[in-house]
Design an enzyme around this catalytic site. Structure first.
Site, PDB file in Angstrom:
ATOM      1  CG  HIS A 156       6.713  -2.865  11.798  1.00 10.29           C
ATOM      2  ND1 HIS A 156       6.274  -3.864  10.957  1.00 10.29           N
ATOM      3  CD2 HIS A 156       7.229  -1.897  10.987  1.00 10.29           C
ATOM      4  CE1 HIS A 156       6.513  -3.512   9.704  1.00 10.29           C
ATOM      5  NE2 HIS A 156       7.093  -2.334   9.694  1.00 10.29           N
ATOM      6  N   GLY A 216       5.722  12.130   1.203  1.00  9.15           N
ATOM      7  CA  GLY A 216       6.645  11.365   0.369  1.00  9.15           C
ATOM      8  C   GLY A 216       5.903  10.235  -0.333  1.00  9.15           C
ATOM      9  N   GLY A 228       2.834   9.130   1.804  1.00  7.96           N
ATOM     10  CA  GLY A 228       1.909  10.268   1.870  1.00  7.96           C
ATOM     11  C   GLY A 228       1.161  10.458   0.553  1.00  7.96           C
ATOM     12  CG  ASN A 252       9.486   1.709  10.363  1.00  5.64           C
ATOM     13  OD1 ASN A 252       8.806   1.150  11.209  1.00  5.64           O
ATOM     14  ND2 ASN A 252       9.500   1.351   9.079  1.00  5.64           N
TER      15      ASN A 252
END
Ligand code: NAD
Ligand code: LMR
Length: 322
Positions: A176, A12, A15, A121
């Site tokens: 994160h 995506g 990437g 995530n």
């Protein structure tokens, strides 16, 4: 000499940017993988066609089958879903956990010797799940977040002090998420720690506090601007710094989500800490001293990650048996 093979799992926004940067830096040949048919093939061909203009040599292929990962030296995982405005990264947990199970199985079968960088995530829980699903040695599986968060902090600080980004260092540790821990004591301009710069009157504590807050919300700030997805240029650049340190045995000290087995008082979890990355993977966890408010904030962040890992264990209990 044969070029290293770098597999990008997820083709995506991040990437595609990773694939382009790998070519520009001549880090190796690229295999782009995705479940979307045509996307990795199209992006691979498009970037390959830019190589004569930019003068880099790299072979690009696109694939929808895990066999394409065969013998990859590095795998960078962005497969999954990004958040949209109004969502937290944690809202992605159950959907992206399923993706990590598939990706982990693919890596285990075709690229068991690879160095794996997870970006998907919620990062700290997803890299934990990916390591369990792939069963690769923990020092060969690492998560990207701290390099990005620290780069944001550095950029905001350089802007505040009106100095080059090259002269600003920063460390953001912990998970994160909203609880990440930008460490002012270990962040410097030309080697001078931020608390000393406040004492010198170059800035105020209030301004530093605002910058720390902006860093913590750095991902959401971009999600709210883009509306359809999340940041990708700086995340890709950050993962490339990690891949390059591994491939070129640079032994850079970078804040990464690393597997902790007692370090910082944390066990069987991935959390952002400074590590040395070289040709053996994570070669050392740098156990800096955390005291007072920093320690409290780090522990709170670890507790938040623990909650997400516990949720993964509930949804996919068989991950633990692998
Ligand atoms: N760790 C960080 O600091 C950081 C920074 C930015 C983004 N992210 C995360 O990275 C992930 C990717 O972000 P993006 O902007 O590239 O998203 P994107 O939607 O542009 O790309 C994700 C790609 O994954 C593919 N995909 C989905 N399920 C898959 C599967 N089962 N197997 C293989 N591929 C699959 C999709 O087809 C898509 O092409 C998101 O989860 C995002 O939240 C993390
Ligand atoms: O904020 C997000 O959802 C993406 C990423 O984690 C980021 O920090 O940019």
């Amino acid at each position: 000499m044969a070029r290293d093979k770098i597999a990008l799992i997820g083709s995506g926004q991040i990437g595609g940017t990773l694939a382009h940067l790998i070519g520009l830096k001549e880090l190796g040949d690229v295999v782009m993988f995705d479940i979307a048919e045509g996307v990795p093939q199209g992006k691979a061909l498009d970037i390959a066609q830019s190589s004569p203009v930019d003068g880099f040599d790299a072979h690009y292929t696109g694939a929808n089958s895990y066999e394409a990962l065969d013998n990859a030296k590095v795998c960078i995982v962005t497969a999954g879903v990004p958040r949209k405005p109004g969502m937290s990264r944690d809202d992605l947990l159950s959907i992206n956990l399923k993706v990590m199970e598939q990706v982990g199985a693919g890596i285990k079968k075709y690229a068991p010797d690879a160095f794996v960088i997870c970006i998907t995530n919620p990062l700290d829980a997803m890299v934990w799940a990916l390591q369990k699903a792939s069963n690769l040695p923990a020092k060969k599986v690492v998560g990207m977040a701290g390099v990005l968060d620290s780069s944001r902090f550095r950029y905001f600080l350089a802007d505040e002090f009106n100095v080059s980004v090259e002269d600003v260092t920063a460390f953001v540790l912990g998970g994160h998420g909203d609880t990440m821990v930008p460490l002012t004591k270990y962040s410097t301009v030309a080697g001078i720690p931020l608390p000393d710069l406040v004492k010198m009157g170059w800035t105020s504590q209030a301004r530093i506090d605002e910058i720390v807050d902006r860093t913590r919300n750095g991902g959401a700030e971009i999600v709210n601007l883009l509306k359809t997805g999340s940041a990708y240029y700086a995340p890709a650049a950050s993962a490339i710094a990690m891949a390059e340190s591994y491939l070129r045995d640079k032994k850079r000290v970078l804040p990464c989500a690393a597997y902790l087995n007692g370090e910082f008082g944390v066990k069987d979890m991935y959390v952002g800490v400074p590590v040395v990355i070289g040709s053996k993977g994570v070669e050392r966890v740098v156990e800096i001293e955390l005291t007072g408010k920093d320690r409290e904030a780090f522990d709170k962040s670890v507790a938040a990650v623990q909650g997400l890992v516990d949720a993964c264990k509930k949804i996919a209990p068989d991950l633990l048996g692998r």
